[in-house]
Design an enzyme around this catalytic site. Structure first.
Site, PDB file in Angstrom:
ATOM      1  N   GLU A  22      62.486  48.967  45.808  1.00 52.47           N
ATOM      2  CA  GLU A  22      62.939  47.581  45.572  1.00 52.47           C
ATOM      3  C   GLU A  22      63.676  47.471  44.238  1.00 52.47           C
ATOM      4  O   GLU A  22      64.401  46.516  44.001  1.00 52.47           O
ATOM      5  CB  GLU A  22      61.752  46.625  45.587  1.00 52.47           C
ATOM      6  CG  GLU A  22      61.271  46.247  46.973  1.00 52.47           C
ATOM      7  CD  GLU A  22      62.256  45.374  47.740  1.00 52.47           C
ATOM      8  OE1 GLU A  22      62.655  44.334  47.221  1.00 52.47           O
ATOM      9  OE2 GLU A  22      62.621  45.755  48.862  1.00 52.47           O
TER      10      GLU A  22
ATOM     11  N   SER B 210      59.189  51.536  42.798  1.00 53.00           N
ATOM     12  CA  SER B 210      59.532  51.133  44.166  1.00 53.00           C
ATOM     13  C   SER B 210      61.033  51.166  44.384  1.00 53.00           C
ATOM     14  O   SER B 210      61.820  50.892  43.473  1.00 53.00           O
ATOM     15  CB  SER B 210      59.028  49.709  44.389  1.00 53.00           C
ATOM     16  OG  SER B 210      59.691  49.120  45.475  1.00 53.00           O
TER      17      SER B 210
ATOM     18  N   TYR C 205      59.332  40.675  42.243  1.00 49.53           N
ATOM     19  CA  TYR C 205      58.623  41.937  42.452  1.00 49.53           C
ATOM     20  C   TYR C 205      59.474  43.116  41.952  1.00 49.53           C
ATOM     21  O   TYR C 205      59.002  43.966  41.187  1.00 49.53           O
ATOM     22  CB  TYR C 205      58.285  42.127  43.947  1.00 49.53           C
ATOM     23  CG  TYR C 205      57.743  43.491  44.253  1.00 49.53           C
ATOM     24  CD1 TYR C 205      56.424  43.809  43.989  1.00 49.53           C
ATOM     25  CD2 TYR C 205      58.576  44.486  44.781  1.00 49.53           C
ATOM     26  CE1 TYR C 205      55.927  45.083  44.239  1.00 49.53           C
ATOM     27  CE2 TYR C 205      58.090  45.759  45.040  1.00 49.53           C
ATOM     28  CZ  TYR C 205      56.772  46.051  44.770  1.00 49.53           C
ATOM     29  OH  TYR C 205      56.294  47.312  45.011  1.00 49.53           O
TER      30      TYR C 205
ATOM     31  N   ALA D  80      47.931  49.609  41.526  1.00 51.30           N
ATOM     32  CA  ALA D  80      47.642  48.194  41.791  1.00 51.30           C
ATOM     33  C   ALA D  80      48.807  47.298  41.399  1.00 51.30           C
ATOM     34  O   ALA D  80      49.426  47.497  40.355  1.00 51.30           O
ATOM     35  CB  ALA D  80      46.389  47.771  41.035  1.00 51.30           C
TER      36      ALA D  80
END
Ligand code: G4F
Length: 326
Positions: A129, A127, A151, A83
């Protein structure tokens, strides 16, 4: 019977992972926000077919007590913490809640695991990212991070927290550094699903054009169904290690567009509008995985190729439009 607990079970990855674990005969538990439990039609559509086989608990990443209580009660063998606020663009609009939810949520999950179920194996959804403005190509487990958004920063912090719990408290805690992974269950805010739905709507005369930002961005796109297997494999190893999970193949957003439109006999150039407002303040231009470790140590290899993924997403949205689901 093994017990697994999944945060983010109602999302794309959570739903595929739950299906995968049920097939492996796990007892599957999921943490869901109360608002989602009260709005099953809109929020739990991905779990429709398996909901009866799941144990869903109401909890929030913002509340340590709610997470601690569930972990203590379930005593899971494996915890998959998926999540997060996962939409990169939104993290520019609301840095504060992205950082709060993603960092605190991960910290609360790790602290609850250590305190109440220290035997549990813990997976953290990292991630690509985190590599952001990439310092080398392709990226592997030793590539330096250079996040370009709140993020990305929240995921680097989650990665460091996970590593620190592993080293300081001996928790079996690992991070999967997953590159972009898509499917017909992808949320509409992500570029691949925005394209597949637009193609289906344009083909059916429900929409005239599609507005996009940076179509030159390059990504390593795989299928989410393949990637949840890698998560599971990471928790079946003797030692908790971090892994880069990707295909090792790179495509531009433009290539995705082109294949998607071609599949219904159209040329994307006739429908594309470039919108300056959809460009990000700091873009991640290029991501490409070096998945050698996951191949060698986990024996993991993605099965679904890029073109197949694009076609599956377009076909699924053509059905959705026909059935008036959207
Ligand atoms: O689909 P995207 O929004 O995914 P992004 O930013 O790569 O992040 C996804 O993958 C990460 C793994 O690397 C996850 F951690 C993350 O949670 C998420 O799942 O954008 C892909 C690319 C970007 O370069 C973006 O600038 O597409 C470009 N793009 C161009 N036009 C667009 C649009 N992206 C979106 N969402 N919408 C557009 O209209």
């Amino acid at each position: 019977m093994k017990k697994a607990l999944i945060t983010g079970i109602s999302g794309q990855d959570g739903s595929y992972l739950a299906e995968f674990l049920l097939k492996k005969n796990y007892q599957v538990h999921g943490i869901i926000r109360r608002v989602a439990l009260e709005d099953e039609t809109h929020r739990l559509w991905r779990l429709r077919k398996i909901k009866k086989d799941l144990n869903l608990h109401s909890g929030s990443l913002e509340s340590f007590p709610s997470l601690a209580k569930i972990i203590n009660q379930v005593q899971p063998d494996e915890i998959y913490h998926l999540a997060a606020q996962s939409y990169v663009s939104n993290s520019f609009e609301d840095e504060f809640s992205t950082l709060n939810t993603n960092i605190n949520g991960t910290h609360f999950m790790l602290a609850s695991t250590k305190e109440f179920a220290p035997q549990s194996k813990f997976y953290f959804a990292g991630s690509s990212e985190m590599f952001g403005k990439t310092v080398e190509t392709p990226q592997n487990e030793t590539t330096k991070f250079y996040p370009r958004s709140a993020y990305g920063i929240s995921k680097v912090t989650g990665f460091e927290l996970t590593r620190n719990y592993r080293e300081a408290y001996n928790t079996f805690a690992t991070t999967g550094i997953l590159f972009n992974h898509e499917s017909p269950r992808r949320g509409f805010e992500f570029v691949t699903r925005k394209i597949s739905l637009a193609v289906a709507r344009i083909k059916n005369n429900l929409q005239k054009e599609i507005s996009l930002g940076n179509i030159k961005a390059k990504r390593d796109w795989g299928h989410a169904k393949d990637y949840v297997e890698a998560m599971w494999l990471m928790l079946q190893q003797q030692k908790p290690l971090d892994y880069v999970i990707g295909t090792g193949e790179q495509h531009t957003v433009e290539e995705f567009l082109s294949i998607a439109f071609q599949h219904v006999g159209l040329n994307f150039k006739d429908y594309l509008k470039i919108d300056k407002n959809l460009f990000r303040p700091a873009e991640v231009e290029t991501l490409l995985a070096d998945p050698i470790n996951s191949k060698k140590k986990l024996g993991w290899k993605p099965k679904i190729k890029f073109e197949e993924l694009v076609v599956e997403m377009v076909e699924s949205d053509l059905r959705n439009v026909k059935d008036k689901t959207y």
